[in-house]
Design a protein around this motif. Structure first.
Motif, short mmCIF file in Angstrom:
data_model
loop_
_atom_site.label_atom_id
_atom_site.label_comp_id
_atom_site.label_asym_id
_atom_site.label_seq_id
_atom_site.Cartn_x
_atom_site.Cartn_y
_atom_site.Cartn_z
N ARG A 153 0.83 -1.21 0.00
CA ARG A 153 0.00 0.00 0.00
C ARG A 153 0.86 1.26 0.00
NH1 ARG A 153 -3.43 3.03 3.93
NH2 ARG A 153 -5.45 3.41 2.97
N ALA A 154 2.06 1.15 0.53
CA ALA A 154 2.96 2.31 0.59
C ALA A 154 3.44 2.74 -0.78
CB ALA A 154 4.16 1.99 1.48
N GLY A 155 3.41 1.83 -1.75
CA GLY A 155 3.85 2.18 -3.09
C GLY A 155 5.34 2.42 -3.16
N GLU A 156 5.76 3.32 -4.06
CA GLU A 156 7.18 3.54 -4.30
C GLU A 156 7.70 4.87 -3.77
OE1 GLU A 156 9.18 1.30 -5.50
OE2 GLU A 156 7.55 -0.15 -5.83
N GLY A 157 6.84 5.84 -3.55
CA GLY A 157 7.30 7.17 -3.16
C GLY A 157 7.33 7.38 -1.66
N PRO A 158 7.22 8.64 -1.23
CA PRO A 158 7.17 8.93 0.20
C PRO A 158 6.03 8.18 0.87
CG PRO A 158 7.42 10.96 -1.07
CD PRO A 158 7.13 9.87 -2.05
N ALA A 159 6.30 7.63 2.02
CA ALA A 159 5.28 6.84 2.72
C ALA A 159 5.58 6.84 4.21
CB ALA A 159 5.23 5.41 2.18
N LEU A 160 4.55 6.65 4.99
CA LEU A 160 4.66 6.60 6.45
C LEU A 160 4.01 5.34 6.98
CD1 LEU A 160 5.36 8.09 9.16
CD2 LEU A 160 3.03 9.02 9.07
N VAL A 161 4.75 4.61 7.80
CA VAL A 161 4.19 3.47 8.54
C VAL A 161 4.41 3.76 10.02
CG1 VAL A 161 4.38 1.00 9.06
CG2 VAL A 161 4.58 1.81 6.70
N VAL A 162 3.37 3.66 10.82
CA VAL A 162 3.46 3.92 12.25
C VAL A 162 3.62 2.60 12.98
CG1 VAL A 162 2.36 4.97 14.25
CG2 VAL A 162 2.06 5.99 11.98
N VAL A 163 4.70 2.47 13.74
CA VAL A 163 5.01 1.24 14.46
C VAL A 163 4.89 1.51 15.95
CG1 VAL A 163 6.74 -0.56 14.87
CG2 VAL A 163 6.59 0.56 12.62
N LEU A 164 3.98 0.80 16.62
CA LEU A 164 3.73 1.02 18.04
C LEU A 164 4.39 -0.09 18.86
CD1 LEU A 164 -0.02 2.11 17.93
CD2 LEU A 164 2.04 3.49 17.67
N ASP A 165 5.36 0.29 19.65
CA ASP A 165 6.10 -0.67 20.48
C ASP A 165 5.40 -0.84 21.82
OD1 ASP A 165 8.03 -2.35 21.51
OD2 ASP A 165 9.51 -0.76 21.85
N HIS A 166 4.34 -1.67 21.82
CA HIS A 166 3.60 -2.03 23.02
C HIS A 166 2.87 -0.86 23.67
CE1 HIS A 166 6.39 -5.43 22.48
NE2 HIS A 166 5.39 -6.14 22.95
N VAL A 167 2.18 -0.07 22.87
CA VAL A 167 1.23 0.90 23.40
C VAL A 167 0.04 0.12 23.95
CG1 VAL A 167 -0.42 2.71 22.76
CG2 VAL A 167 1.94 2.79 21.90
N THR A 168 -0.30 0.36 25.21
CA THR A 168 -1.29 -0.49 25.88
C THR A 168 -2.66 0.16 26.07
OG1 THR A 168 -0.48 0.26 28.04
CG2 THR A 168 0.50 -1.76 27.12
N ASP A 169 -2.73 1.47 26.07
CA ASP A 169 -4.00 2.14 26.33
C ASP A 169 -4.86 2.18 25.08
OD1 ASP A 169 -5.53 4.08 28.28
OD2 ASP A 169 -5.51 5.07 26.32
N ALA A 170 -6.10 1.67 25.19
CA ALA A 170 -6.99 1.60 24.02
C ALA A 170 -7.32 2.98 23.47
CB ALA A 170 -8.27 0.85 24.39
N GLY A 171 -7.44 3.96 24.36
CA GLY A 171 -7.73 5.31 23.91
C GLY A 171 -6.59 5.90 23.11
N ASN A 172 -5.36 5.71 23.59
CA ASN A 172 -4.20 6.18 22.85
C ASN A 172 -4.09 5.49 21.50
OD1 ASN A 172 -3.25 8.06 24.72
ND2 ASN A 172 -1.99 6.57 25.80
N PHE A 173 -4.29 4.18 21.50
CA PHE A 173 -4.20 3.40 20.27
C PHE A 173 -5.20 3.90 19.24
CE2 PHE A 173 -5.54 -0.79 18.21
CZ PHE A 173 -4.64 -0.64 17.16
N GLY A 174 -6.45 4.06 19.65
CA GLY A 174 -7.47 4.54 18.72
C GLY A 174 -7.17 5.92 18.19
N ALA A 175 -6.68 6.80 19.05
CA ALA A 175 -6.35 8.16 18.63
C ALA A 175 -5.19 8.15 17.64
CB ALA A 175 -6.00 9.02 19.85
N ILE A 176 -4.21 7.30 17.85
CA ILE A 176 -3.08 7.20 16.93
C ILE A 176 -3.53 6.69 15.57
CG2 ILE A 176 -0.93 5.94 16.46
CD1 ILE A 176 -0.39 6.06 19.50
#
Length: 316
Positions: A153-176
């Motif tokens: 889905r990132a294709g070939e150009g500029p792209a962003l993937v967000v990697v969460l290293d054990h974020v535990t709060d459901a509210g934070n996760f949903g907001a991210i």
């Protein structure tokens, strides 16, 4: 911390020294008929069925059906539009005059979703905030994506993937997840253990973004960063130990943005995989932003730095 190398060599101008951003570790500083009776036009055309269930007798508490439910018209419409797995729809009886709700029911029927009329008390028992608006959908298990799907889905150009290293709060996760979808990220990666996962609560906190953004659940975050590097991404850790603020950090191109847990930040093994670290600038005395706020700020700085190579057609 030693600077990390990936398959393309060291990131120009990337620094991974330890600095002093105060605060958050791991972040940069209708009834449509009589009760029990189907009416003309009910779900025959799509093969779905509608059955009515009588209200619980007066004085008897309505029991909430077992299962995972999305509530509200917008959530129902988004789930249908996104092709989210829907088992059935529960609709409040005595809503035949509600034009908007009836249109949504027709759309569900056309998609082959079984519609069942129930007492409003049952919907109240399901609802977590009393915001069911006369409809709730029982949904199946969330269809997690593979990392390969996100990379594709990132294709070939500029792209962003967000990697969460054990974020535990459901509210934070949903907001991210919500911020990641708005910023045009290719996807979000989460750990399969000791981390928040996609639940009905996440549907609410992400404002439905989980239905539009691939989320991969993986056993090893550090290994994911290796795979993303092979796909041309730079691993950027958001950390209080960074020397550079995000305004001066090289966030152009393909970035895997790593955000740490609320309490411990980025773990040592994952930190070692980062090509460089960055943090948010800070002027005030408050200790820090939380991980969801920090992640949002970082994502929009990535978008700012890559604005010449990104499409903003969807933005009004």
């Amino acid at each position: 911390m030693a600077r990390q190398q990936n398959n393309r060599g060291q990131r120009p101008d990337a620094r991974s020294g330890r600095g002093s951003s105060r605060g958050n570790r791991g972040q940069a500083a209708g009834p449509r008929g009589a009760k029990g009776a189907a009416r003309p036009g009910d779900c025959d055309r799509a093969g779905a069925s509608r059955t009515a269930k009588r209200p619980a007798p007066r004085g008897q508490d309505a029991c909430a059906p077992a299962g995972s439910f999305l509530e509200g018209r917008r959530a129902a419409a988004e789930a249908l539009r996104a092709g989210f797995p829907i088992k059935r729809a529960l609709v409040a009886e005595n809503s035949s005059k509600d034009v908007v709700l009836n249109q949504l029911i027709d759309a569900l029927c056309a998609a082959g979703v079984a519609v069942q009329y129930v007492a409003r008390e049952q919907l109240e028992a399901i609802s977590s905030h009393g915001a069911h608006q006369g409809i709730a959908l029982e949904v199946g298990a969330y269809p997690y994506a593979d990392l390969a799907d996100i990379i594709a889905r990132a294709g070939e150009g500029p792209a962003l993937v967000v990697v969460l290293d054990h974020v535990t709060d459901a509210g934070n996760f949903g907001a991210i997840v919500r911020s990641a979808e708005v910023a045009g990220a290719a996807g979000v990666v989460i750990a399969s253990k000791r981390a928040a996962e996609v639940t009905v609560a996440t549907y609410k906190t992400s404002a439905g973004a989980v239905m539009h953004l691939p989320i991969a659940q993986v056993p090893n975050i550090a290994r994911v960063l290796d795979d993303l590097k092979e796909a041309g991404f730079w691993a950027c850790g958001s950390s209080e130990h960074a020397e550079q603020v995000c305004w001066d950090s090289p966030l152009q191109g393909r970035i895997a943005l790593v955000m740490g847990s609320e309490g411990e930040g980025i773990s040592r093994l994952v930190l070692e995989k980062c090509d460089f670290l960055t943090k948010l600038p800070q002027r005030g005395e408050t200790e820090s932003l939380n991980v969801a706020q920090a992640a949002t700020a970082m994502m929009f700085e990535w978008m700012r730095q890559n604005r010449s190579g990104l499409s903003f057609e969807a933005v009004e």
